[in-house]
Scaffold this motif. Sequence first.
Motif, PDB file in Angstrom:
ATOM      1  N   GLY A 401       0.811  -1.212   0.000  1.00 54.78           N
ATOM      2  CA  GLY A 401       0.000   0.000   0.000  1.00 54.78           C
ATOM      3  C   GLY A 401       0.842   1.257   0.000  1.00 54.78           C
ATOM      4  O   GLY A 401       0.542   2.217  -0.721  1.00 54.78           O
ATOM      5  N   HIS A 402       1.916   1.248   0.783  1.00 51.53           N
ATOM      6  CA  HIS A 402       2.779   2.420   0.837  1.00 51.53           C
ATOM      7  C   HIS A 402       3.474   2.645  -0.506  1.00 51.53           C
ATOM      8  O   HIS A 402       3.580   3.785  -0.972  1.00 51.53           O
ATOM      9  CB  HIS A 402       3.824   2.264   1.934  1.00 51.53           C
ATOM     10  N   PHE A 403       3.949   1.577  -1.114  1.00 54.80           N
ATOM     11  CA  PHE A 403       4.641   1.715  -2.393  1.00 54.80           C
ATOM     12  C   PHE A 403       3.716   2.311  -3.449  1.00 54.80           C
ATOM     13  O   PHE A 403       4.108   3.211  -4.204  1.00 54.80           O
ATOM     14  CB  PHE A 403       5.153   0.351  -2.857  1.00 54.80           C
ATOM     15  N   LYS A 404       2.482   1.836  -3.501  1.00 49.31           N
ATOM     16  CA  LYS A 404       1.527   2.366  -4.481  1.00 49.31           C
ATOM     17  C   LYS A 404       1.229   3.837  -4.201  1.00 49.31           C
ATOM     18  O   LYS A 404       1.206   4.667  -5.117  1.00 49.31           O
ATOM     19  CB  LYS A 404       0.240   1.541  -4.435  1.00 49.31           C
ATOM     20  N   LEU A 405       1.015   4.158  -2.918  1.00 49.30           N
ATOM     21  CA  LEU A 405       0.743   5.551  -2.562  1.00 49.30           C
ATOM     22  C   LEU A 405       1.907   6.466  -2.945  1.00 49.30           C
ATOM     23  O   LEU A 405       1.713   7.527  -3.536  1.00 49.30           O
ATOM     24  CB  LEU A 405       0.473   5.663  -1.063  1.00 49.30           C
ATOM     25  N   MET A 406       3.123   6.042  -2.623  1.00 40.21           N
ATOM     26  CA  MET A 406       4.276   6.893  -2.831  1.00 40.21           C
ATOM     27  C   MET A 406       4.584   7.088  -4.315  1.00 40.21           C
ATOM     28  O   MET A 406       4.825   8.207  -4.769  1.00 40.21           O
ATOM     29  CB  MET A 406       5.485   6.324  -2.104  1.00 40.21           C
ATOM     30  N   THR A 407       4.587   5.993  -5.085  1.00 41.53           N
ATOM     31  CA  THR A 407       4.917   6.126  -6.508  1.00 41.53           C
ATOM     32  C   THR A 407       3.871   6.956  -7.242  1.00 41.53           C
ATOM     33  O   THR A 407       4.218   7.807  -8.069  1.00 41.53           O
ATOM     34  CB  THR A 407       5.045   4.744  -7.156  1.00 41.53           C
ATOM     35  N   GLU A 408       2.599   6.738  -6.936  1.00 40.09           N
ATOM     36  CA  GLU A 408       1.559   7.529  -7.592  1.00 40.09           C
ATOM     37  C   GLU A 408       1.627   8.987  -7.162  1.00 40.09           C
ATOM     38  O   GLU A 408       1.380   9.894  -7.969  1.00 40.09           O
ATOM     39  CB  GLU A 408       0.183   6.947  -7.280  1.00 40.09           C
ATOM     40  N   TYR A 409       1.976   9.224  -5.906  1.00 40.84           N
ATOM     41  CA  TYR A 409       2.074  10.602  -5.403  1.00 40.84           C
ATOM     42  C   TYR A 409       3.213  11.357  -6.088  1.00 40.84           C
ATOM     43  O   TYR A 409       3.017  12.495  -6.543  1.00 40.84           O
ATOM     44  CB  TYR A 409       2.281  10.565  -3.890  1.00 40.84           C
ATOM     45  N   ILE A 410       4.381  10.743  -6.181  1.00 39.01           N
ATOM     46  CA  ILE A 410       5.506  11.427  -6.821  1.00 39.01           C
ATOM     47  C   ILE A 410       5.211  11.687  -8.288  1.00 39.01           C
ATOM     48  O   ILE A 410       5.482  12.782  -8.806  1.00 39.01           O
ATOM     49  CB  ILE A 410       6.795  10.592  -6.662  1.00 39.01           C
ATOM     50  N   ARG A 411       4.645  10.725  -8.971  1.00 42.00           N
ATOM     51  CA  ARG A 411       4.328  10.931 -10.378  1.00 42.00           C
ATOM     52  C   ARG A 411       3.270  12.014 -10.550  1.00 42.00           C
ATOM     53  O   ARG A 411       3.303  12.775 -11.520  1.00 42.00           O
ATOM     54  CB  ARG A 411       3.881   9.617 -11.008  1.00 42.00           C
ATOM     55  N   ALA A 412       2.326  12.102  -9.611  1.00 42.20           N
ATOM     56  CA  ALA A 412       1.272  13.109  -9.707  1.00 42.20           C
ATOM     57  C   ALA A 412       1.811  14.524  -9.596  1.00 42.20           C
ATOM     58  O   ALA A 412       1.155  15.477 -10.041  1.00 42.20           O
ATOM     59  CB  ALA A 412       0.220  12.877  -8.621  1.00 42.20           C
ATOM     60  N   LEU A 413       2.995  14.681  -9.029  1.00 41.92           N
ATOM     61  CA  LEU A 413       3.586  16.021  -8.929  1.00 41.92           C
ATOM     62  C   LEU A 413       3.871  16.601 -10.302  1.00 41.92           C
ATOM     63  O   LEU A 413       4.040  17.816 -10.441  1.00 41.92           O
ATOM     64  CB  LEU A 413       4.870  15.962  -8.104  1.00 41.92           C
TER      65      LEU A 413
END
Length: 700
Positions: A401-413
Motif C-alpha cells: 500500500g505504501h509503495f503504491k501511494l508513494m509512486t503515484e504521489y511522486i508521479r502526480a507532482l
Amino acid sequence: METLSIDDLPGGENFRDVTDIFVEAAASMEPGSFILREGFTLQDAMSAFEIGEPRLDSGMAGATEERPPFDIWAPLLPEELCWIIDRSFSYEMLWHAGNTLAHTVFTCLYALVISELHPDMMPFDLVDDALRPPHLIPVVLRASICGMLKCCDLSWRELCKGHVYDTEDWQSDKGDTSLLEGTSVQNVILGLDNATTWILRSKKVPEPWATALVARLNLRKALLQAMDANIFKAPSDFLDLINVARNHLQTVRTYPAPPPAPDSAARLAFDPYIARKLNSSVPLRVIDVSPVTETWDSLDALLDAWEEQRLLSLTSTVATWELAGNLRIWLNPPLRIPYARSSTQSVFYDGLLVLNKFNPTWVIDRFFFETLGVSYQAVAQFVASNSVAQWPQPWPDLQRGHFKLMTEYIRALWYNPPRRRRFFMRSLVDLHIYYTRLVAMVSGMPNLPSTNVMRHIPACALVWRLSVIREVVLSGFQLELYTSEEKPFAYWYASQVIEAHLACLDDMLLAVDPDCPAGRELRFQHSLLTALQAMVIPMFALSMPLMSFAWQQMHANFLRRYKWAFGPGYEISSVPVVAAPDFDEFMDVCGRILQDRTFSPSDSFELARSILTQLIEARSAGGYAGLWTNERIQLLRNLADACQRLQSVPRSMAELPSFDVGLLKWDPQINPWFPVLEPEGAERRRNVHVRRTQPYAAPP
C-alpha cells in the motif's frame, strides 16, 4: 407482381432546373448571409454538411481557399529552406502544446509525401540552378522532415504510456498518417549526417546559409538523440547532448530565416486546411503560428526539463523528488510540455523499478529514513520485539500500500495543475487509512516516551497527509477556483492545517536527531510553516469583507467545495480525521476575530517576512533541498516579497472597516497564493470604505 415505371420511383426523371428561382429570390441578400426559417434547429444545421455549406462543412474548400498545386520538387533558396524548417519546429511545438497533428505537424506537406522525397526519385529535367541547388530538397529538407517525424514518433510513444492524459494534455490522433514508425532512429540520424556532409563538401550553399542549415540539422539530430537516449545508462553523455543542443539552438537564433516572398514556392509547403484530406474526426481548425522566437523559447524549456531529469535520475532521495515536483508548480512558469512531464515520471518509476534500480522495499525504507532518520528494517524489528498485540503485523500489505501511494504521489507532482489537485483530493482517504494503520501499530507498544523516535511512526503519514491538504487548499488560489466569498474560509482552513502540522513537527523534533538530514528538514519545515501561518491568518481577516455573511448559502458552498473531506471511506476508520474542515468553528472564529483588538495584520506580515529573511540570509534550505537549494531560496524570496507588498494593510482590526478590500488583487503570475495590494492602497485605505451587502455581523 406489379412493375413500377421510372416515373413512379422517388424523384422520377422529370427534373426541372430551379436555380434561377433561388438566384432571383436571393438577389437582395448580402454574400455570406443566412435566412433561417422559424424553428431552425441544430439538426437542420448539421444537415448542411450534406449540401456543402462551407461554414459548417470543414471538408469543403471555398473559393478564397483555392491554392496552386503543390510541387514537391519546386526549387528553393537556402534561406527559404531555413524558413520551412523553422516553421516545422513551430508546428511541432504547437503539437506539444496540445493541438492535433492534423492541425500542426501534418500541415507541412513535405511530411505527407516523405516516401516520394528521395534523391533516386528526383526528376531528371530539374534545372541545376546555382542559387537553388536541386539536391537541397531530397537531401537536406528530407533529412530535416524525417527528423521531425521521428521526434514526434518517439514523443508519441512516451506520451502513450499513460502518465499524462490523451485529449486533456495532448492529442494522439495520427489521422492514419505515418510518423516513420518503421524507420530506425539510426537511419534518420544517418540522413541528417549525410545532409550536413553534403552542405559542407558540395560548397553549393553560400554563407551564411550553409552555417544556418547545418545548425538546424545538428539541432534536430541532438533532439532526436536525447529523446532516444537512456538517461540512466550514461548521464554524462545525456548532459553532453543537452549542451550540444543548446549550442546549436544559439546558432539558429543567430541566423534567423527571413519570410519568403509572397510568390515563393516555400509558402505552399504548408496547408492549414490539410486536415480535411486526412482521416481525422476532429473539426478543422486553423492555428496561428507563434513567432519563431517563442518556438526557440519552448525548445529551451524542453532542454531545461531534460537537464532537470538528468539531475533527478542521479537523486536517490524521495523527499528531493517531492520538492522538485512542487517547485515546478510553485515557481512560475510551471512545466507545461506534456512530453517532459511524462518522461520525468518515467524516470522515477517505469512500472518495474524505481530510478531503474530500486525495488518497492527501498521506497518505504526511504520514507521512514527521510522523515524520522530510521530505516524501515529498524521500524519492523522494533515493532516485532516490543508490540504486545497478539495479531501479526500486516507488513506485506502495508508495504504494498505504501509503495503504491508513494509512486503515484511522486508521479502526480508532474500532472497538469488541475489533474494534480484532483489526484491529491482523491488520495486523502488512502492517506488517512494508512495513518490509521500506523496508529494501530503504535498502540500495541504502550508507554513509549516522547523522545523515542518509534512513538512518532504515525506522524510520518500524518505530516504527509497534512502537506497534501495544504497544497489542495492553496492550489485553489493558483488555479483561480475560489469565488470572493470562499477566500476567507480557504485562508482560515489553511491556518488550521498548518497549526496541526506544526504541532506534529513539535512532537517529532523531540525525538529526531537535530543534526541528521531529517532533523534539518523538520526544522526548516517548522520555520517555513510558521511564516506561512503568519501570512494566511491576516489574509483570512483582511478578506472577511468579501463575504456576504449569508451563512446558509456559504455553508452550501462549503459542502460543495470541500466534499473531498466528507466522502466515503473515512467511516471505516476509528481514528478521527486530523484537521478536518469545520464550518461551525469558522463561524465562531469570524465572530471572535472582529472583536480582537490585539491582532495586527500588518505586524503578522512583518513577522513572516522576518522569519523568511532569516532563512534566506542563512541559506537554510532544509536537509533535502540538494541541487534545488537555489529554487527553494527563490520560493522564500517570493513569499518575502508578498509580505513586503502587503505591509500597508491595517495595523489593527479596528481599522478593518475603513480598509478597501477591492485593492487586493490575486494574480497567480505574481504569487500563486497571496494577493498584491495596489500601490495607492496605502493612501486610500483610510478614506475609501469597502461596499458590503450588510454590516459585519457575528454568525447566528
